[in-house]
Structures are given as C-alpha cells and as structure tokens.
Write a protein that holds these residues in place. Structure first.
Motif, short mmCIF file in Angstrom:
data_model
loop_
_atom_site.label_atom_id
_atom_site.label_comp_id
_atom_site.label_asym_id
_atom_site.label_seq_id
_atom_site.Cartn_x
_atom_site.Cartn_y
_atom_site.Cartn_z
N UNK A 35 0.84 -1.20 0.00
CA UNK A 35 0.00 0.00 0.00
C UNK A 35 0.88 1.25 0.00
N UNK A 36 1.92 1.26 0.81
CA UNK A 36 2.82 2.42 0.86
C UNK A 36 3.47 2.62 -0.50
N UNK A 70 14.21 -2.41 1.03
CA UNK A 70 14.32 -2.61 -0.41
C UNK A 70 13.47 -1.61 -1.20
N UNK A 71 12.76 -0.74 -0.50
CA UNK A 71 11.87 0.21 -1.18
C UNK A 71 12.64 1.45 -1.62
N UNK A 72 11.95 2.29 -2.36
CA UNK A 72 12.55 3.54 -2.84
C UNK A 72 12.33 4.69 -1.86
N UNK A 74 13.07 6.84 1.35
CA UNK A 74 14.14 7.05 2.33
C UNK A 74 13.60 6.85 3.76
N UNK A 75 14.37 6.18 4.59
CA UNK A 75 13.92 5.87 5.96
C UNK A 75 13.62 7.13 6.75
N UNK A 76 14.34 8.23 6.50
CA UNK A 76 14.11 9.45 7.28
C UNK A 76 12.75 10.09 6.96
N UNK A 77 12.07 9.61 5.93
CA UNK A 77 10.74 10.13 5.59
C UNK A 77 9.62 9.31 6.22
N UNK A 78 10.00 8.32 7.02
CA UNK A 78 9.01 7.46 7.66
C UNK A 78 8.90 7.83 9.14
N UNK A 79 7.70 8.16 9.59
CA UNK A 79 7.42 8.47 10.98
C UNK A 79 6.40 7.47 11.49
N UNK A 80 6.78 6.73 12.53
CA UNK A 80 5.89 5.71 13.09
C UNK A 80 5.49 6.13 14.49
#
Length: 132
Positions: A35-36, A70-72, A74-80
């Motif tokens: 979905x993401x 493995x996704x495109x 960037x980890x810094x754009x993910x907020x959990x």
C-alpha cells in the motif's frame, strides 16, 4: 493477510497517513508495504499510526522492515507513532511515542475530559497545601 487486519489511509499536504488496524503478521506486513509503495508519491513523509494494532507478531515487524529497506522510500521520511512503533520501525526512521498520562487514554486536551479536570483539581489542591 490476517482476517483481523485492514489499512486506512489518506493523503494530506503531500504526506501519506496510514492507519493499520487489527493483528499485524507477515501477510499484513506485505499488505502494508505494498500500500505504501502504491500510494507514496515521492514527496512528503509517510506517517504510520500503530495505535490500533492489537497483536503484533515479530515476524510481521521483521517482514515489514526487510521489505522497507528494499523500497525507494528514504527511511528518514518514515514516521511511526504509537506503542508498537519501536517494534515496527526500520533503522533510520523516526518513532514517536504517544504520551497518554490520563486514565481515559487522552492527552488531557479533550473538550470534555474528566481526567484533565480531575488532574487540575489535584494540582490546585496540592498548590493550596503548599501555600498553607
């Protein structure tokens, strides 16, 4: 996917807000990552609120993390956000814990929160004791 799992999402101001609900296992992780990938437009941040996840399987968290790397995105754009955030978060992402100091689970800013008024009464009582 677990029969007790669904994902709600919305786009707002260039960000993607994702709210998974239910039991989080390996197939739920695949559903979430897909979905993401489908909904993230490359701009803004991805916000995942884990507050409505019930059972969180370690395999599901591991699957999500491995696929996220493995996704495109960037980890810094993910907020959990939420109590399950630390278990789900890939390295490099941000985790925000919900602070819920009141018995009803809110932060005390609700319009009609009885917990906040009780806390204020206790605080004012303590202040009066100090003054006396």
């Amino acid at each position: 996917m677990s029969m007790n799992f669904q994902i709600k999402f919305k786009r707002e101001n260039g960000d993607l807000h994702v709210n998974p609900v239910g039991d989080f296992d390996g197939s739920s992780a695949w559903e979430l990552i897909h979905l993401i990938h489908e909904q993230y437009g490359g701009q803004g941040h991805v916000h995942i609120d884990t507050g409505r996840l019930k059972r969180v399987c370690p395999f599901g968290c591991n699957t999500f993390q491995c696929q996220f790397y493995q996704s495109r995105i960037p980890a810094h754009r993910l907020l959990i956000k939420g109590k399950n955030g630390p278990a789900l978060a890939p390295k490099g992402s941000r985790v925000e814990m919900n602070s819920q100091p009141f018995d009803c689970g809110c932060d005390g800013n609700c319009a009609h929160c009885h917990c906040a008024s009780e806390a204020m009464q206790k605080e004012s009582h303590l202040e009066m004791e100090k003054e006396a």
